[in-house]
Design a protein around this motif. Structure first.
Motif, PDB file in Angstrom:
ATOM      1  N   VAL A   1      -4.170 -20.496  37.063  1.00 55.08           N
ATOM      2  CA  VAL A   1      -4.709 -21.755  36.545  1.00 55.08           C
ATOM      3  C   VAL A   1      -5.671 -21.492  35.398  1.00 55.08           C
ATOM      4  CG1 VAL A   1      -6.139 -23.766  37.091  1.00 55.08           C
ATOM      5  CG2 VAL A   1      -4.420 -22.971  38.733  1.00 55.08           C
ATOM      6  N   HIS A   2      -6.586 -20.514  35.580  1.00 52.64           N
ATOM      7  CA  HIS A   2      -7.553 -20.185  34.527  1.00 52.64           C
ATOM      8  C   HIS A   2      -6.851 -19.717  33.255  1.00 52.64           C
ATOM      9  CE1 HIS A   2     -11.145 -20.841  36.814  1.00 52.64           C
ATOM     10  NE2 HIS A   2     -10.818 -19.961  37.735  1.00 52.64           N
ATOM     11  N   SER A   3      -5.789 -18.950  33.405  1.00 53.13           N
ATOM     12  CA  SER A   3      -5.103 -18.412  32.224  1.00 53.13           C
ATOM     13  C   SER A   3      -4.480 -19.520  31.392  1.00 53.13           C
ATOM     14  CB  SER A   3      -4.024 -17.418  32.651  1.00 53.13           C
ATOM     15  OG  SER A   3      -2.935 -18.067  33.278  1.00 53.13           O
ATOM     16  N   MET A   4      -4.181 -20.652  32.017  1.00 56.76           N
ATOM     17  CA  MET A   4      -3.565 -21.764  31.302  1.00 56.76           C
ATOM     18  C   MET A   4      -4.580 -22.753  30.744  1.00 56.76           C
ATOM     19  SD  MET A   4      -0.226 -22.674  33.645  1.00 56.76           S
ATOM     20  CE  MET A   4      -1.170 -22.850  35.162  1.00 56.76           C
ATOM     21  N   THR A   5      -5.762 -22.830  31.371  1.00 61.22           N
ATOM     22  CA  THR A   5      -6.688 -23.912  31.025  1.00 61.22           C
ATOM     23  C   THR A   5      -8.016 -23.467  30.466  1.00 61.22           C
ATOM     24  OG1 THR A   5      -7.623 -23.964  33.267  1.00 61.22           O
ATOM     25  CG2 THR A   5      -5.699 -25.344  32.845  1.00 61.22           C
ATOM     26  N   SER A   6      -8.409 -22.213  30.648  1.00 58.18           N
ATOM     27  CA  SER A   6      -9.768 -21.797  30.293  1.00 58.18           C
ATOM     28  C   SER A   6      -9.824 -21.139  28.936  1.00 58.18           C
ATOM     29  CB  SER A   6     -10.326 -20.837  31.348  1.00 58.18           C
ATOM     30  OG  SER A   6     -11.620 -20.405  30.984  1.00 58.18           O
ATOM     31  N   THR A   7     -10.913 -21.421  28.198  1.00 54.72           N
ATOM     32  CA  THR A   7     -11.178 -20.725  26.937  1.00 54.72           C
ATOM     33  C   THR A   7     -12.096 -19.538  27.148  1.00 54.72           C
ATOM     34  OG1 THR A   7     -13.104 -22.113  26.485  1.00 54.72           O
ATOM     35  CG2 THR A   7     -10.984 -22.837  25.599  1.00 54.72           C
ATOM     36  N   VAL A   8     -12.547 -19.353  28.407  1.00 57.15           N
ATOM     37  CA  VAL A   8     -13.503 -18.284  28.676  1.00 57.15           C
ATOM     38  C   VAL A   8     -12.754 -17.057  29.158  1.00 57.15           C
ATOM     39  CG1 VAL A   8     -15.530 -17.581  29.998  1.00 57.15           C
ATOM     40  CG2 VAL A   8     -15.235 -19.970  29.324  1.00 57.15           C
ATOM     41  N   GLY A   9     -12.874 -15.979  28.411  1.00 58.08           N
ATOM     42  CA  GLY A   9     -12.229 -14.749  28.818  1.00 58.08           C
ATOM     43  C   GLY A   9     -13.155 -13.582  28.621  1.00 58.08           C
TER      44      GLY A   9
ATOM     45  N   TYR B   1      -4.161 -12.673  31.702  1.00 55.51           N
ATOM     46  CA  TYR B   1      -3.741 -12.953  33.071  1.00 55.51           C
ATOM     47  C   TYR B   1      -3.293 -11.679  33.779  1.00 55.51           C
ATOM     48  CZ  TYR B   1      -0.534 -14.502  36.769  1.00 55.51           C
ATOM     49  OH  TYR B   1       0.129 -14.661  37.960  1.00 55.51           O
ATOM     50  N   HIS B   2      -2.425 -10.910  33.154  1.00 55.46           N
ATOM     51  CA  HIS B   2      -1.865  -9.727  33.789  1.00 55.46           C
ATOM     52  C   HIS B   2      -2.931  -8.659  34.027  1.00 55.46           C
ATOM     53  CE1 HIS B   2       2.209 -11.218  33.628  1.00 55.46           C
ATOM     54  NE2 HIS B   2       2.073 -11.485  32.339  1.00 55.46           N
ATOM     55  N   GLN B   3      -3.835  -8.495  33.086  1.00 52.61           N
ATOM     56  CA  GLN B   3      -4.855  -7.471  33.275  1.00 52.61           C
ATOM     57  C   GLN B   3      -5.898  -7.889  34.305  1.00 52.61           C
ATOM     58  OE1 GLN B   3      -6.464  -5.402  29.970  1.00 52.61           O
ATOM     59  NE2 GLN B   3      -4.476  -4.906  29.139  1.00 52.61           N
ATOM     60  N   PHE B   4      -6.173  -9.183  34.419  1.00 47.58           N
ATOM     61  CA  PHE B   4      -7.095  -9.602  35.466  1.00 47.58           C
ATOM     62  C   PHE B   4      -6.469  -9.400  36.844  1.00 47.58           C
ATOM     63  CE2 PHE B   4      -9.778 -12.188  38.128  1.00 47.58           C
ATOM     64  CZ  PHE B   4     -11.040 -11.953  37.597  1.00 47.58           C
ATOM     65  N   LEU B   5      -5.176  -9.644  36.959  1.00 50.60           N
ATOM     66  CA  LEU B   5      -4.486  -9.360  38.215  1.00 50.60           C
ATOM     67  C   LEU B   5      -4.572  -7.873  38.549  1.00 50.60           C
ATOM     68  CD1 LEU B   5      -1.212 -11.505  38.140  1.00 50.60           C
ATOM     69  CD2 LEU B   5      -3.320 -11.943  39.403  1.00 50.60           C
ATOM     70  N   GLU B   6      -4.421  -7.020  37.538  1.00 48.91           N
ATOM     71  CA  GLU B   6      -4.527  -5.576  37.764  1.00 48.91           C
ATOM     72  C   GLU B   6      -5.923  -5.212  38.247  1.00 48.91           C
ATOM     73  OE1 GLU B   6      -3.738  -1.340  35.401  1.00 48.91           O
ATOM     74  OE2 GLU B   6      -3.307  -3.260  34.425  1.00 48.91           O
ATOM     75  N   PHE B   7      -6.941  -5.827  37.644  1.00 49.45           N
ATOM     76  CA  PHE B   7      -8.312  -5.598  38.094  1.00 49.45           C
ATOM     77  C   PHE B   7      -8.490  -6.045  39.540  1.00 49.45           C
ATOM     78  CE2 PHE B   7     -12.371  -7.684  38.962  1.00 49.45           C
ATOM     79  CZ  PHE B   7     -13.230  -6.600  38.885  1.00 49.45           C
TER      80      PHE B   7
ATOM     81  N   ARG C   1     -11.453 -14.485  44.736  1.00 50.38           N
ATOM     82  CA  ARG C   1     -10.927 -15.793  45.122  1.00 50.38           C
ATOM     83  C   ARG C   1     -10.897 -16.765  43.939  1.00 50.38           C
ATOM     84  NH1 ARG C   1     -11.204 -18.097  50.744  1.00 50.38           N
ATOM     85  NH2 ARG C   1     -10.975 -16.318  52.152  1.00 50.38           N
ATOM     86  N   MET C   2     -11.883 -16.687  43.067  1.00 44.91           N
ATOM     87  CA  MET C   2     -11.933 -17.613  41.937  1.00 44.91           C
ATOM     88  C   MET C   2     -11.030 -17.177  40.796  1.00 44.91           C
ATOM     89  SD  MET C   2     -15.834 -19.049  41.836  1.00 44.91           S
ATOM     90  CE  MET C   2     -15.258 -20.457  40.883  1.00 44.91           C
ATOM     91  N   GLY C   3     -10.637 -15.907  40.796  1.00 45.35           N
ATOM     92  CA  GLY C   3      -9.699 -15.433  39.795  1.00 45.35           C
ATOM     93  C   GLY C   3     -10.235 -15.452  38.382  1.00 45.35           C
ATOM     94  N   THR C   4     -11.559 -15.330  38.246  1.00 45.20           N
ATOM     95  CA  THR C   4     -12.165 -15.333  36.916  1.00 45.20           C
ATOM     96  C   THR C   4     -13.512 -14.612  36.968  1.00 45.20           C
ATOM     97  OG1 THR C   4     -12.688 -16.749  35.018  1.00 45.20           O
ATOM     98  CG2 THR C   4     -13.430 -17.511  37.166  1.00 45.20           C
ATOM     99  N   ASN C   5     -14.125 -14.432  35.826  1.00 41.78           N
ATOM    100  CA  ASN C   5     -15.377 -13.695  35.720  1.00 41.78           C
ATOM    101  C   ASN C   5     -16.555 -14.589  36.097  1.00 41.78           C
ATOM    102  OD1 ASN C   5     -17.599 -12.186  35.028  1.00 41.78           O
ATOM    103  ND2 ASN C   5     -16.895 -11.671  32.975  1.00 41.78           N
ATOM    104  N   ILE C   6     -17.050 -14.445  37.308  1.00 41.75           N
ATOM    105  CA  ILE C   6     -18.170 -15.273  37.767  1.00 41.75           C
ATOM    106  C   ILE C   6     -19.519 -14.632  37.469  1.00 41.75           C
ATOM    107  CG2 ILE C   6     -16.755 -16.286  39.587  1.00 41.75           C
ATOM    108  CD1 ILE C   6     -18.267 -14.532  41.609  1.00 41.75           C
ATOM    109  N   LEU C   7     -19.524 -13.386  37.012  1.00 40.68           N
ATOM    110  CA  LEU C   7     -20.776 -12.673  36.743  1.00 40.68           C
ATOM    111  C   LEU C   7     -21.213 -12.788  35.294  1.00 40.68           C
ATOM    112  CD1 LEU C   7     -20.110  -9.406  38.780  1.00 40.68           C
ATOM    113  CD2 LEU C   7     -21.456 -11.393  39.452  1.00 40.68           C
TER     114      LEU C   7
END
Length: 276
Positions: free
Chosen positions: A263-271, A231-237, A158-164
């Motif tokens: 949103v994260h792919s456009m604004t976040s520096t954390v990957g 962005y594309h690889q996180f969607l694949e995950f 749901r958050m679309g990013t690495n929360i761990l």
């Protein structure tokens, strides 16, 4: 705690061309308040002097290995956990940092809860730059305490990013390694999250709310160069995670996650970080 018969913890570093940061990374491990560990460094045929830097460091807990050819991330990460002696394992990329109490805090949790089904202990992290300056002092996306796998993965989607957190954030029982397929670069950008997901099929997550380590963003890191591919690889995950019925990911989870991921792919520096 284990005292005799070898170290309780194995810290392992799959290293490739980390000359600029590897000494600081190793020193952060060797200066831990918890001392019953071995430190393994697996050099993936570096060409920048990384191997020589590590070889110059003298400490009985440190063992250095060098691949005869470059194996790439998947091969070297799996190599790095192929011969661990510890009961618990922490894998660290060659430019990240452990804060002094990291091992002590995480070992304490696993010693108290491993027999009760905790498969992964993570601590929050600070995001730093090439000069070790904090870009983000603390990231808290999961509350302190124990969490079931389904809840964690659905929130991650749901958050679309690495929360761990990245590999440096986690500590896990070595006994679980043989029950996983290891580190897989099928979706290269999420090699760490794929492994966390495998562990969470074997037990719960315990999150420590305090930052126990630092994840580095620099020109040398994959995350600074990968651009739109993130962005594309996180969607694949996300699609792969949703296809595993164990986690109960819903269509609504995916819908919300795709929006947040964009949103994260456009604004976040954390990957996520991957070294070739």
């Amino acid at each position: 705690m284990k005292v005799f018969g070898g170290p309780l913890v194995t810290v392992t570093i799959p290293m490739y061309n980390n000359a600029k940061f590897i000494r600081q990374t190793i020193e952060s491990v060797l200066s831990q308040t918890y001392t019953n560990f071995e430190l393994l460094v697996y050099d993936d045929y570096s060409t920048d002097g990384s191997y020589e830097i590590v070889r110059s460091i003298s400490d009985p807990r440190l063992k250095l290995f060098r691949n005869r050819q470059n194996l790439g991330p998947e091969g070297n990460w799996n190599n790095a956990v192929s011969n661990v002696q510890g009961t618990y394992v922490k894998l660290i990329c060659g430019d990240d940092i452990l804060y002094p109490q990291c091992l002590e805090r995480q070992v304490d949790i696993l010693e108290r809860h491993a027999s009760e089904g905790v498969a992964l202990v993570c601590g929050q992290r600070t995001i730093i730059d090439a000069e070790s300056k904090a870009l983000i002092k603390q990231i808290n996306l999961v509350d302190e305490g124990r969490h079931q796998a389904e809840d964690v993965i659905r929130k991650l989607i749901r958050m679309g990013t690495n929360i761990l957190g990245e590999p440096v954030c986690g500590l896990y029982p070595a006994s679980l390694l043989e029950k996983t397929r290891g580190y897989s670069a099928m979706v290269p950008y999420t090699i760490d999250l794929d492994f966390w997901m495998q562990l969470l099929k074997l037990g719960d997550l315990y999150m420590i709310a305090d930052p126990l380590c630092a994840f580095r963003i620099s020109e040398e890191s994959w995350s600074s160069r990968i651009g739109e591919l993130r962005y594309h690889q996180f969607l694949e995950f996300m699609e792969l995670a949703a296809s595993d019925r164990y986690f109960g990911v819903t269509d609504l989870d995916m819908f919300i996650g795709k929006i947040n991921c964009a949103v994260h792919s456009m604004t976040s520096t954390v990957g996520f970080k991957l070294f070739a």
